[in-house]
Motif scaffolding. Structure first.
Motif, PDB file in Angstrom:
ATOM      1  N   GLY A 170      -6.140 -46.985 119.842  1.00 41.36           N
ATOM      2  CA  GLY A 170      -6.992 -48.534 119.964  1.00 41.36           C
ATOM      3  C   GLY A 170      -7.571 -49.212 119.217  1.00 41.36           C
ATOM      4  N   ILE A 171      -8.151 -49.812 118.417  1.00 42.69           N
ATOM      5  CA  ILE A 171      -8.485 -51.170 117.823  1.00 42.69           C
ATOM      6  C   ILE A 171      -9.463 -50.789 116.954  1.00 42.69           C
ATOM      7  N   GLY A 172      -9.237 -51.235 115.741  1.00 41.54           N
ATOM      8  CA  GLY A 172      -9.694 -50.133 114.456  1.00 41.54           C
ATOM      9  C   GLY A 172     -10.667 -51.340 114.162  1.00 41.54           C
ATOM     10  N   ALA A 173     -12.010 -51.651 113.916  1.00 38.83           N
ATOM     11  CA  ALA A 173     -13.289 -52.628 113.382  1.00 38.83           C
ATOM     12  C   ALA A 173     -12.498 -53.380 112.620  1.00 38.83           C
ATOM     13  N   ASP A 174     -11.346 -53.959 111.923  1.00 41.21           N
ATOM     14  CA  ASP A 174     -10.834 -54.479 111.331  1.00 41.21           C
ATOM     15  C   ASP A 174      -9.093 -55.034 111.830  1.00 41.21           C
ATOM     16  N   GLY A 175      -9.110 -54.731 113.081  1.00 44.46           N
ATOM     17  CA  GLY A 175      -7.978 -54.688 113.897  1.00 44.46           C
ATOM     18  C   GLY A 175      -7.521 -54.099 114.423  1.00 44.46           C
ATOM     19  N   SER A 176      -7.342 -53.045 113.529  1.00 41.54           N
ATOM     20  CA  SER A 176      -6.059 -52.414 113.194  1.00 41.54           C
ATOM     21  C   SER A 176      -5.799 -51.417 114.154  1.00 41.54           C
ATOM     22  N   ALA A 188     -13.649 -41.504 117.782  1.00 39.82           N
ATOM     23  CA  ALA A 188     -15.119 -42.211 116.945  1.00 39.82           C
ATOM     24  C   ALA A 188     -14.254 -43.056 115.837  1.00 39.82           C
ATOM     25  N   GLY A 189     -13.255 -43.834 116.126  1.00 38.89           N
ATOM     26  CA  GLY A 189     -13.140 -44.742 114.851  1.00 38.89           C
ATOM     27  C   GLY A 189     -12.733 -45.692 115.595  1.00 38.89           C
ATOM     28  N   CYS A 190     -12.273 -46.168 117.049  1.00 42.50           N
ATOM     29  CA  CYS A 190     -12.423 -47.700 117.390  1.00 42.50           C
ATOM     30  C   CYS A 190     -13.745 -47.594 118.798  1.00 42.50           C
ATOM     31  N   GLY A 191     -14.805 -47.211 118.802  1.00 44.02           N
ATOM     32  CA  GLY A 191     -16.356 -47.099 119.289  1.00 44.02           C
ATOM     33  C   GLY A 191     -15.234 -46.864 121.181  1.00 44.02           C
ATOM     34  N   LYS A 192     -15.397 -48.214 121.539  1.00 45.01           N
ATOM     35  CA  LYS A 192     -15.035 -48.686 122.528  1.00 45.01           C
ATOM     36  C   LYS A 192     -13.897 -49.332 123.241  1.00 45.01           C
ATOM     37  N   SER A 193     -13.150 -49.987 122.687  1.00 43.45           N
ATOM     38  CA  SER A 193     -11.553 -49.778 122.387  1.00 43.45           C
ATOM     39  C   SER A 193     -10.511 -48.842 122.315  1.00 43.45           C
ATOM     40  N   TYR A 194      -9.855 -48.013 122.990  1.00 47.33           N
ATOM     41  CA  TYR A 194      -9.480 -47.184 122.689  1.00 47.33           C
ATOM     42  C   TYR A 194      -9.221 -46.444 124.756  1.00 47.33           C
ATOM     43  N   ALA A 195      -7.824 -46.441 124.364  1.00 42.75           N
ATOM     44  CA  ALA A 195      -7.759 -46.084 125.760  1.00 42.75           C
ATOM     45  C   ALA A 195      -6.367 -44.762 125.716  1.00 42.75           C
ATOM     46  N   PRO A 196      -6.073 -44.189 126.831  1.00 41.46           N
ATOM     47  CA  PRO A 196      -5.039 -43.386 126.652  1.00 41.46           C
ATOM     48  C   PRO A 196      -3.420 -44.251 126.549  1.00 41.46           C
ATOM     49  N   PHE A 197      -2.541 -43.418 125.795  1.00 33.30           N
ATOM     50  CA  PHE A 197      -1.380 -44.395 126.066  1.00 33.30           C
ATOM     51  C   PHE A 197      -0.617 -43.459 126.819  1.00 33.30           C
ATOM     52  N   PRO A 198      -0.027 -44.667 127.635  1.00 35.50           N
ATOM     53  CA  PRO A 198       0.864 -44.690 128.836  1.00 35.50           C
ATOM     54  C   PRO A 198       1.611 -43.796 129.005  1.00 35.50           C
ATOM     55  N   GLY A 229     -21.777 -46.886 131.891  1.00 36.17           N
ATOM     56  CA  GLY A 229     -21.078 -48.448 132.775  1.00 36.17           C
ATOM     57  C   GLY A 229     -20.932 -49.315 131.452  1.00 36.17           C
ATOM     58  N   VAL A 230     -20.018 -48.768 130.198  1.00 35.36           N
ATOM     59  CA  VAL A 230     -19.404 -49.743 129.283  1.00 35.36           C
ATOM     60  C   VAL A 230     -17.954 -50.394 129.445  1.00 35.36           C
ATOM     61  N   MET A 231     -17.435 -50.604 129.442  1.00 39.30           N
ATOM     62  CA  MET A 231     -16.320 -51.217 129.792  1.00 39.30           C
ATOM     63  C   MET A 231     -15.782 -50.843 128.269  1.00 39.30           C
ATOM     64  N   CYS A 232     -14.549 -50.515 128.573  1.00 41.08           N
ATOM     65  CA  CYS A 232     -14.174 -49.824 127.376  1.00 41.08           C
ATOM     66  C   CYS A 232     -12.345 -50.680 127.221  1.00 41.08           C
ATOM     67  N   GLY A 233     -11.452 -49.901 126.399  1.00 38.81           N
ATOM     68  CA  GLY A 233     -10.251 -50.557 126.295  1.00 38.81           C
ATOM     69  C   GLY A 233      -9.205 -50.041 127.586  1.00 38.81           C
ATOM     70  N   ALA A 234      -8.325 -51.184 127.968  1.00 39.23           N
ATOM     71  CA  ALA A 234      -8.048 -50.929 129.369  1.00 39.23           C
ATOM     72  C   ALA A 234      -6.831 -50.461 129.128  1.00 39.23           C
ATOM     73  N   SER A 235      -6.409 -48.769 129.856  1.00 38.93           N
ATOM     74  CA  SER A 235      -5.602 -48.715 130.606  1.00 38.93           C
ATOM     75  C   SER A 235      -4.535 -48.965 131.326  1.00 38.93           C
ATOM     76  N   PHE A 236      -2.863 -49.001 131.310  1.00 37.88           N
ATOM     77  CA  PHE A 236      -2.090 -49.441 131.369  1.00 37.88           C
ATOM     78  C   PHE A 236      -1.451 -48.780 132.067  1.00 37.88           C
ATOM     79  N   LYS A 237      -0.357 -48.983 133.449  1.00 37.40           N
ATOM     80  CA  LYS A 237       0.177 -48.747 134.421  1.00 37.40           C
ATOM     81  C   LYS A 237       1.241 -49.816 135.086  1.00 37.40           C
ATOM     82  N   VAL A 238       2.641 -49.396 135.195  1.00 41.74           N
ATOM     83  CA  VAL A 238       3.221 -50.323 135.889  1.00 41.74           C
ATOM     84  C   VAL A 238       3.127 -50.636 136.874  1.00 41.74           C
ATOM     85  N   ASP A 239       3.387 -52.538 137.114  1.00 46.01           N
ATOM     86  CA  ASP A 239       2.992 -52.775 137.750  1.00 46.01           C
ATOM     87  C   ASP A 239       4.427 -53.227 139.339  1.00 46.01           C
ATOM     88  N   THR A 240       4.424 -52.017 140.147  1.00 48.74           N
ATOM     89  CA  THR A 240       5.113 -52.696 141.157  1.00 48.74           C
ATOM     90  C   THR A 240       5.501 -54.141 141.787  1.00 48.74           C
TER      91      THR A 240
END
Length: 261
Positions: A170-176, A188-198, A229-240
């Motif tokens: 995810g992404i922290g408050a300072d962009g880390s 808890a550390g990234c708010g909505k800006s997190y996702a499972p690592f693919p 109903g809040v937009m979170c950090g995107a997950s990623f998948k292989v684009d076939t």
């Protein structure tokens, strides 16, 4: 394990950052935290079992010791050699064969040491693409490598394709960039800006996110909306449907990390 890397050091996909985490957004109940706060949360979650190392280049690594409470039975390792540090969770089924392949026979070697040697080989003289080297690792694993070379610090992370080991980013408050196997810490550390690592993928601070299982295909961001109903950090998948013409190979005169396609 927890890795935090300054935004100038690691360059994650833009889609990992949720628009709900903007300061003016009224829809985000959890605002992201700064690296120091995230580190404190990690130590608070594992008091007496955790340790950390920080670097002037804008990186921090934290681990739970082998007897740490609250974790699964997966092996957890931390190793540092030649200014390269590796946090490793899981096991490699073909460790003994890889030890021979990388010329480490007769030396005290575990999975973290092996990953560091594989990274050094890729960085300095590897004749193979990075995806092939990671694909040669057989087992359930997640790892984060930090190369603290002052002239060219870099981050390299990968997750096995079987989904046995949890890993989040995810992404922290300072962009880390925050990478951790504890979902609660990242959430808890990234708010909505997190996702499972693919699963089946690798990330490098310069090369970005790639699938090592399907290296000829690009990664596609998939929007995520939580139960509120809040937009979170995107997950990623292989684009076939998108195929890359070729994978670059690297030689002794080329930094292996430059896998831009």
């Amino acid at each position: 394990m927890l890795g935090i890397f300054h935004k100038q050091l690691a360059h994650p996909p833009e889609e990992l950052n949720s628009p709900a985490n903007t300061p003016s957004s009224p829809t985000a109940p959890r605002q992201p935290k700064n690296p120091d706060e995230i580190l404190r949360d990690f130590h608070s979650a594992y008091p007496g079992d955790s340790f950390a190392a920080t670097f002037s280049s804008g990186a921090a690594l934290a681990c739970v010791g082998p007897r740490g409470r609250g974790f699964s039975l997966h092996q957890r390792l931390f190793c540092g050699f030649d200014s390269i540090y590796c946090m490793f969770v899981g096991n490699l089924e073909n460790l003994s064969g890889l030890v021979r392949q990388y010329g480490l026979s007769g030396k005290a070697t575990n999975e973290a040491v092996l990953v560091i040697e594989a990274y050094r080989t890729l960085r300095d003289r590897g004749p193979y693409p990075a995806d092939q080297v990671v694909k040669d690792l057989s087992g359930s694993f997640a790892f984060v490598v930090f190369d603290s070379n002052p002239d060219h610090p870099s981050v390299f992370a990968a997750l096995s394709g079987d989904g046995e080991i949890p890993l989040y980013w995810g992404i922290g408050a300072d962009g880390s960039v925050v990478i951790c196997d504890d979902r609660n810490i990242v959430k808890a550390g990234c708010g909505k800006s997190y996702a499972p690592f693919p699963p089946g993928c690798m990330f490098h601070s310069e090369g970005g996110l790639k699938s090592y299982e399907h290296p000829l295909h690009r990664m596609k961001p998939m929007p995520r909306v939580d139960s509120e109903g809040v937009m979170c950090g995107a997950s990623f998948k292989v684009d076939t449907f998108t195929k890359i013409k070729s994978m670059p190979r690297v030689g002794s005169s080329t930094n292996w990390a430059s896998w831009d396609l």
